[in-house]
Design a protein around this motif. Structure first.
Motif, PDB file in Angstrom:
ATOM      1  N   ASN A  67      29.624  40.847  44.052  1.00  0.00           N
ATOM      2  CA  ASN A  67      30.737  40.852  43.098  1.00  0.00           C
ATOM      3  C   ASN A  67      30.906  39.496  42.425  1.00  0.00           C
ATOM      4  O   ASN A  67      31.270  39.410  41.254  1.00  0.00           O
ATOM      5  CB  ASN A  67      32.038  41.272  43.791  1.00  0.00           C
ATOM      6  N   HIS A  68      30.634  38.436  43.164  1.00  0.00           N
ATOM      7  CA  HIS A  68      30.691  37.098  42.580  1.00  0.00           C
ATOM      8  C   HIS A  68      29.644  36.959  41.478  1.00  0.00           C
ATOM      9  O   HIS A  68      29.936  36.445  40.388  1.00  0.00           O
ATOM     10  CB  HIS A  68      30.461  36.040  43.660  1.00  0.00           C
ATOM     11  N   ASN A  71      30.666  38.975  38.403  1.00  0.00           N
ATOM     12  CA  ASN A  71      31.703  38.315  37.606  1.00  0.00           C
ATOM     13  C   ASN A  71      31.144  37.208  36.714  1.00  0.00           C
ATOM     14  O   ASN A  71      31.754  36.848  35.703  1.00  0.00           O
ATOM     15  CB  ASN A  71      32.784  37.741  38.523  1.00  0.00           C
ATOM     16  N   SER A  74      27.841  37.769  31.644  1.00  0.00           N
ATOM     17  CA  SER A  74      28.623  37.748  30.410  1.00  0.00           C
ATOM     18  C   SER A  74      28.335  38.923  29.481  1.00  0.00           C
ATOM     19  O   SER A  74      29.042  39.109  28.486  1.00  0.00           O
ATOM     20  CB  SER A  74      28.376  36.440  29.654  1.00  0.00           C
ATOM     21  N   LYS A 138      29.213  46.711  32.990  1.00  0.00           N
ATOM     22  CA  LYS A 138      30.004  45.891  33.903  1.00  0.00           C
ATOM     23  C   LYS A 138      31.417  46.423  34.114  1.00  0.00           C
ATOM     24  O   LYS A 138      31.952  46.371  35.229  1.00  0.00           O
ATOM     25  CB  LYS A 138      30.046  44.454  33.363  1.00  0.00           C
ATOM     26  N   GLU A 139      32.032  46.955  33.068  1.00  0.00           N
ATOM     27  CA  GLU A 139      33.427  47.386  33.163  1.00  0.00           C
ATOM     28  C   GLU A 139      33.611  48.659  33.965  1.00  0.00           C
ATOM     29  O   GLU A 139      34.737  49.022  34.318  1.00  0.00           O
ATOM     30  CB  GLU A 139      34.013  47.581  31.763  1.00  0.00           C
ATOM     31  N   ALA A 142      31.834  48.164  40.342  1.00  0.00           N
ATOM     32  CA  ALA A 142      31.936  46.964  41.178  1.00  0.00           C
ATOM     33  C   ALA A 142      31.423  47.340  42.565  1.00  0.00           C
ATOM     34  O   ALA A 142      31.284  48.524  42.888  1.00  0.00           O
ATOM     35  CB  ALA A 142      33.373  46.463  41.249  1.00  0.00           C
TER      36      ALA A 142
END
Length: 260
Positions: A67-68, A71, A74, A138-139, A142
């Motif tokens: 998850n890091h 995040n 981009s 990405k959205e 997770a």
């Protein structure tokens, strides 16, 4: 649309070049989150591949680490791979087609795996029909926060990519056994934190059943001796995670009795 390639690493000097060479022309950015490798992983990534963005973070579990890295990406599309995974040409074309499309049928895609054990392609024992989510917007996704055996959380329908992802699992028996020890440690900790109980019967019977399931029911015997090896080591992993859980429970009971 642009594509982010995300990878978490620890001592991957023998794998990372093969992966990056395969995808350096496909990814618009490459995010690597490393757990302070002690080999040449950092040197290779930062000196040979100028497009790599290399970060270091203490490892607290696979879910948190992934998850890091996620995040830090981009771009809208993320291709999240392990360092020992390499897409074949059909898979690369499929990824490129999806990412470059103005609209797609799915926002999350799985890839079929070719799992290799040394020089052997494993077709049975539960290894031959593996599909896992690897490409997603990405959205819409997770990772779970599990320390080990993390999974992608998404509420989207999942598509299937063309091609295959070659997974080069273990470079040697020593490497394999080291991973089994590490994963069984983490799995025992995960079960302990969730309050799971264990008894001697399950510790004895579960490894036997795991061997039978992998070697017989999942047709591992059709892979010959490599299939036997996989069934045997899966049985060993099952035994280790449960005996380590029992040890943690016993230590907690001793501490509680000492306090009383």
């Amino acid at each position: 649309m642009a594509l982010s390639l995300a990878i978490i690493t620890y001592n991957e000097e023998e794998n990372i070049v093969r992966l990056l060479d395969s995808l350096v022309d496909l990814a618009d950015e490459i995010i690597i989150v490393d757990s302070f490798s002690t080999d040449k992983t950092k040197e290779i990534c930062t000196q040979k591949y100028p497009q790599v963005q290399f970060f270091e973070k203490k490892f607290n579990g696979y879910g948190e680490q992934k998850n890091h890295a996620l995040n830090l990406c981009s771009h809208e599309w993320v291709l999240f791979l392990d360092a020992d995974e390499v897409p074949d040409e059909n898979l690369k074309r499929s990824i490129q087609k999806i990412v470059s499309s103005a609209s797609t049928e799915f926002n999350v895609y799985k890839a079929r795996f070719n799992n290799h054990l040394g020089s052997h392609l494993i077709r049975h024992g539960g290894w031959g029909n593996v599909c896992r989510e690897r490409l997603f917007k990405k959205e819409y996704a997770a990772y779970s926060h599990d320390k080990v055996h993390e999974f992608l959380i998404t509420y989207e329908k999942i598509g299937l990519l063309d091609g295959r992802l070659n997974h080069y699992t273990y470079k040697s028996i020593h490497h394999h056994v080291s991973k089994i020890n590490k994963y069984s440690d983490m799995m025992a900790e995960k079960m302990f934190e969730r309050g799971k109980k264990i008894n001697r019967f399950k510790i004895i019977v579960s490894p036997i059943f795991e061997f039978i399931k992998v070697f017989i029911f999942k047709l591992g015997f059709l892979d010959g001796f490599p299939g036997y090896y996989i069934a045997k080591t899966m049985s060993y992993y099952t035994f280790l995670k449960y005996i380590k859980l029992r040890e943690k429970i016993r230590l907690l009971e001793i501490q509680q009795n000492t306090v009383k």
